[in-house]
Design an enzyme around this catalytic site. Structure first.
Site: not given
Length: 451
Positions: A81, A159, A183
């Site tokens: 990420k 997310s 997330s």
């Protein structure tokens, strides 16, 4: 040998160990899929790390050829990420605001641990700006579409949006994500993957751009819970050890009566009830548990909770310098910090501790707590982009159930329980604080019922 997307990593590791494939070949396939103009790669990755990935793959293959015992993740392509520090790269956290910041001087601890375990880091994945949404929409870099019903271009969840789609589309075997209010679990649930959020203290959060230092945690999105076990142990700095699946028969599982079952859409409600029936038929005892304490969470978090003041404090200099560079839906939530006084924040800290204690007194008698990972299936991206009110309502709905685990500082997993071909629906398995290994064992046992 080419593997289909979502192949369990145990199968890939066996093929590597037996010479049926190589780390270089796996990387070639991942990069080919990421660069496919007809696919989602341009929205999945903010940056590919091809040069370093090829060096890592070559080194991994060289070690195997030399007979060196393989490390836990030897040769596996893994995505990272965009909010994790990678030495020599600018950590942009899905934003344009940080583009002029200096490159990271060293890897985040979890990135360093992945490298040390033999992982091949494919690239940095897209995300909601600063991880501040459960939908995965990013106005700066685009939004990767969910693999299910791709013609409708549905949200991947956030997310950790790019992390999820990198796995469903075979651009990585595992995605490294973060979880502040779901997330990891939200995109895993909406995309038909397994995901794991550890107790916060189990995995170091240093070297990751924070959203809320009170709530942030780090975990994997992967094809199965066994994959999550293997990667979590690396992230936690643990010596790899077996965590066998616990038999479902004899488990005592609680389902909260309040809060987490409100306003479920029909596909989610049907899949959840079918999952409970299957679990019960396998010999588990499922008990409806009254947890009115959960109804207090919206009240104590009404002024933005921990995320608003903590994210504002972390990004204040950027907000004051260049507010127009932010996603308006992100900066508006950060600015809610102005609604809280120091006394409000102090009261929130105390309320959290009180609610944690009262809930633990009720749930500690059970092996785990079950709930839908999200209350609805993934909606089309186009329904959310133009309308702030719809965006806000759906975002809060998607965050609702998962955020319980972060507020309580619990470990929690999600597994896929939908029928093949239908909209992905996740089942969340929440354990006690620091009961991570037990939740991983329970989740693996439950997952066998839905394979």
């Amino acid at each position: 040998m080419t593997f289909a997307p979502k192949t369990p990593i145990a199968e890939i590791l066996t093929a590597l160990d037996t010479g049926q494939t190589t780390a270089a070949a796996l990387l070639d396939t991942a990069l080919e899929r990421a660069r496919d103009a007809s696919g989602e790669g341009a929205r999945v990755f903010i940056a590919l790390m091809e040069d370093s990935a090829r060096a890592e793959a070559a080194a991994s293959d060289g070690l195997r050829k030399a007979g060196v015992p393989p490390r836990p993740l030897e040769g596996l392509p893994i995505s990272v990420k965009d909010l994790f520090d990678v030495k020599g790269a600018v950590t942009t956290a899905g934003s344009k605001v940080l583009a002029s910041e200096p490159p990271a001087e060293k890897d985040a601890p979890v990135v360093a641990r992945l490298r040390a375990a033999g992982a091949v880091l494919v690239g940095r994945t897209n995300m909601t700006e600063f991880a501040y949404s459960g939908l995965g929409i990013n106005p700066h870099y685009g939004t990767p579409a969910n693999a299910w019903d791709r013609a409708s271009k549905r949200i991947p969840g956030g997310s950790s949006s790019g992390a999820a789609v990198s796995v469903t589309d075979g651009m990585a075997s595992v995605g490294l994500g973060t979880d502040t209010g779901g997330s990891v679990r939200i995109p895993a649930g909406l995309c038909g993957l397994a995901g794991f959020k550890p107790t916060q203290s189990r995995v170091p959060i240093a070297g990751a751009v924070p959203l809320s230092t009170s709530l942030d945690s780090i975990g994997p999105l992967a094809p199965s819970m066994d994959c999550c076990v293997r990667v979590h142990q690396v992230l936690a700095g643990e010596t790899p050890h077996p965590i066998p699946a616990l038999p479902v028969k004899g488990l005592r599982l609680a389902v909260p009566k309040e809060f987490v079952l409100d306003d479920l859409d029909e596909p989610t409600a049907a899949a959840f009830q079918a999952a409970l029936s299957r679990i019960s038929s396998a010999g588990a005892t499922i008990i409806d548990l009254s947890l009115p304490e959960l109804l207090e969470l919206p009240v104590v978090n009404a002024k933005g909770g921990f995320t608003a003041p903590e994210s504002y404090a972390l990004h204040e200099r950027h907000i004051l310098r260049d507010p127009d560079a932010f996603d308006p839906r992100v900066i508006s939530r950060m600015r809610r910090a102005g609604e809280q006084s120091a006394a409000d924040y102090f009261n929130l800290v105390n309320a959290r501790a009180d609610i944690q204690a009262r809930v633990a007194a009720k749930t500690s008698a059970f092996d785990a707590v079950l709930m839908p990972t999200t209350p609805r299936i993934a909606p089309p991206i186009a329904d959310l982009v133009p309308d702030d009110a719809v965006y806000g309502a759906i975002n809060m709905a998607m965050l609702r159930n998962c955020s319980v685990g972060n507020f309580l500082d619990r470990c929690a997993a999600t597994i896929a329980v939908h029928e093949e071909g239908s909209a992905p629906v996740g089942l969340m398995i929440m354990g006690e604080t620091l009961a991570d290994d037990r939740v991983l064992a329970i989740s693996q046992g439950l997952e066998t019922l839905f394979a």
